[in-house]
Design a protein around this motif. Sequence first.
Motif, mmCIF file in Angstrom:
data_model
loop_
_atom_site.group_PDB
_atom_site.id
_atom_site.type_symbol
_atom_site.label_atom_id
_atom_site.label_comp_id
_atom_site.label_asym_id
_atom_site.label_seq_id
_atom_site.Cartn_x
_atom_site.Cartn_y
_atom_site.Cartn_z
ATOM 1 N N LYS A 91 0.835 -1.197 0.000
ATOM 2 C CA LYS A 91 0.000 0.000 0.000
ATOM 3 C C LYS A 91 0.873 1.250 0.000
ATOM 4 O O LYS A 91 1.977 1.258 0.533
ATOM 5 N N PHE A 92 0.346 2.325 -0.588
ATOM 6 C CA PHE A 92 1.010 3.618 -0.572
ATOM 7 C C PHE A 92 0.434 4.470 0.562
ATOM 8 O O PHE A 92 -0.772 4.461 0.804
ATOM 9 N N TYR A 93 1.319 5.228 1.207
ATOM 10 C CA TYR A 93 0.909 6.118 2.287
ATOM 11 C C TYR A 93 1.516 7.503 2.076
ATOM 12 O O TYR A 93 2.664 7.631 1.620
ATOM 13 N N ASN A 94 0.759 8.526 2.411
ATOM 14 C CA ASN A 94 1.299 9.874 2.541
ATOM 15 C C ASN A 94 1.758 9.963 3.996
ATOM 16 O O ASN A 94 0.975 10.266 4.882
ATOM 17 N N ARG A 95 3.031 9.676 4.208
ATOM 18 C CA ARG A 95 3.539 9.440 5.566
ATOM 19 C C ARG A 95 4.438 10.568 6.050
ATOM 20 O O ARG A 95 5.443 10.904 5.419
ATOM 21 N N LEU A 96 4.067 11.147 7.168
ATOM 22 C CA LEU A 96 4.950 12.092 7.853
ATOM 23 C C LEU A 96 5.971 11.306 8.658
ATOM 24 O O LEU A 96 5.624 10.359 9.369
ATOM 25 N N VAL A 97 7.230 11.705 8.504
ATOM 26 C CA VAL A 97 8.299 11.102 9.300
ATOM 27 C C VAL A 97 8.910 12.183 10.179
ATOM 28 O O VAL A 97 9.099 13.314 9.740
ATOM 29 N N PHE A 98 9.166 11.848 11.416
ATOM 30 C CA PHE A 98 9.813 12.757 12.362
ATOM 31 C C PHE A 98 11.108 12.078 12.772
ATOM 32 O O PHE A 98 11.109 11.095 13.511
ATOM 33 N N VAL A 99 12.206 12.592 12.245
ATOM 34 C CA VAL A 99 13.529 11.991 12.477
ATOM 35 C C VAL A 99 14.236 12.766 13.576
ATOM 36 O O VAL A 99 14.508 13.959 13.430
ATOM 37 N N LYS A 100 14.541 12.088 14.655
ATOM 38 C CA LYS A 100 15.207 12.731 15.785
ATOM 39 C C LYS A 100 16.723 12.799 15.565
ATOM 40 O O LYS A 100 17.252 12.112 14.695
ATOM 41 N N PRO A 101 17.426 13.606 16.356
ATOM 42 C CA PRO A 101 18.879 13.747 16.186
ATOM 43 C C PRO A 101 19.662 12.452 16.379
ATOM 44 O O PRO A 101 20.811 12.361 15.945
ATOM 45 N N ASP A 102 19.065 11.458 17.013
ATOM 46 C CA ASP A 102 19.734 10.156 17.153
ATOM 47 C C ASP A 102 19.364 9.215 16.016
ATOM 48 O O ASP A 102 19.679 8.020 16.062
ATOM 49 N N ALA A 103 18.667 9.733 14.997
ATOM 50 C CA ALA A 103 18.258 8.996 13.797
ATOM 51 C C ALA A 103 17.088 8.051 14.035
ATOM 52 O O ALA A 103 16.711 7.300 13.134
ATOM 53 N N SER A 104 16.488 8.076 15.208
ATOM 54 C CA SER A 104 15.263 7.299 15.419
ATOM 55 C C SER A 104 14.116 8.008 14.702
ATOM 56 O O SER A 104 14.144 9.227 14.506
ATOM 57 N N VAL A 105 13.107 7.235 14.290
ATOM 58 C CA VAL A 105 12.044 7.767 13.444
ATOM 59 C C VAL A 105 10.666 7.455 14.035
ATOM 60 O O VAL A 105 10.395 6.331 14.440
ATOM 61 N N ILE A 106 9.813 8.472 14.064
ATOM 62 C CA ILE A 106 8.410 8.312 14.435
ATOM 63 C C ILE A 106 7.578 8.667 13.204
ATOM 64 O O ILE A 106 7.905 9.611 12.472
ATOM 65 N N THR A 107 6.508 7.924 12.925
ATOM 66 C CA THR A 107 5.728 8.155 11.715
ATOM 67 C C THR A 107 4.253 8.408 12.012
ATOM 68 O O THR A 107 3.716 7.954 13.019
ATOM 69 N N TYR A 108 3.633 9.149 11.109
ATOM 70 C CA TYR A 108 2.193 9.393 11.146
ATOM 71 C C TYR A 108 1.685 9.329 9.709
ATOM 72 O O TYR A 108 2.198 10.037 8.825
#
Length: 257
Positions: A91-108
Amino acid sequence: MASALKIALIQASLAWENPQENRLLLEEKIMEVNAGTDVVVLPEMFNSGFTMNAQKVFETMDGKTLARMKKLAIKKNTAITGSLVIKEKGKFYNRLVFVKPDASVITYDKRHTFTLAGEHKVYAAGTQKIIIEYKGWKICPLVCYDLRFPVWARNTENYDVLLYVANWPKKRINTWDILLQARAIENMSYCIGVNRIGKDGNGYEYSGHSAIYDPLGKTLVYSEDEATLYATLNKAEIIETREKLKFLADRDSFTVN
């Protein structure tokens, strides 16, 4: 916990369906961001423009764009956020990624797909609202069309910052201005909106109007030009405003399915 959060908004003209060109453009702008910035915010679909041609521009969570964002976040010691086209489990998503300074990623994943453009026919809708915990701040990230739906943005989590990334066209830009300010006032939080400028491959014109509003709706920054905008958010201001006015205590009680 940081009592202040320094924000940089990158309002740029995007190359149509050209991830490589956009990566180079935005990487240059990110590298020029002021030292000490806590969060850099990019527009919706920042590496392609708002396209329904997902098959042409999609990436995976292991793709080049996210890999570059991680390296930049580490190098600049800042969080970087924006949305892009991601393919996952067919599936395709319009995904927001929030990349922290330690390179960890949170998505919405964008909840409200834009039916007027047929986005619902191409992209799967997200189902979960998330709150990002970062430097003692609670940030609620949403995407473009989500702005029209106040129930989804409703501040039941006592978040501090409501953040929208968008490709919002000039022909409806007055609505963008009004709703961003309204979301700040009704949720008693800072409200950030980052839009693009220029024209896309479908001929739609974008006029920016990226802005940040304080918990009472006062404009902190605003621009219609290609620019990087800066503002410092103050945690004490949120606390003082909410303790003095207590409007959130009077909100109606209901849940969203």
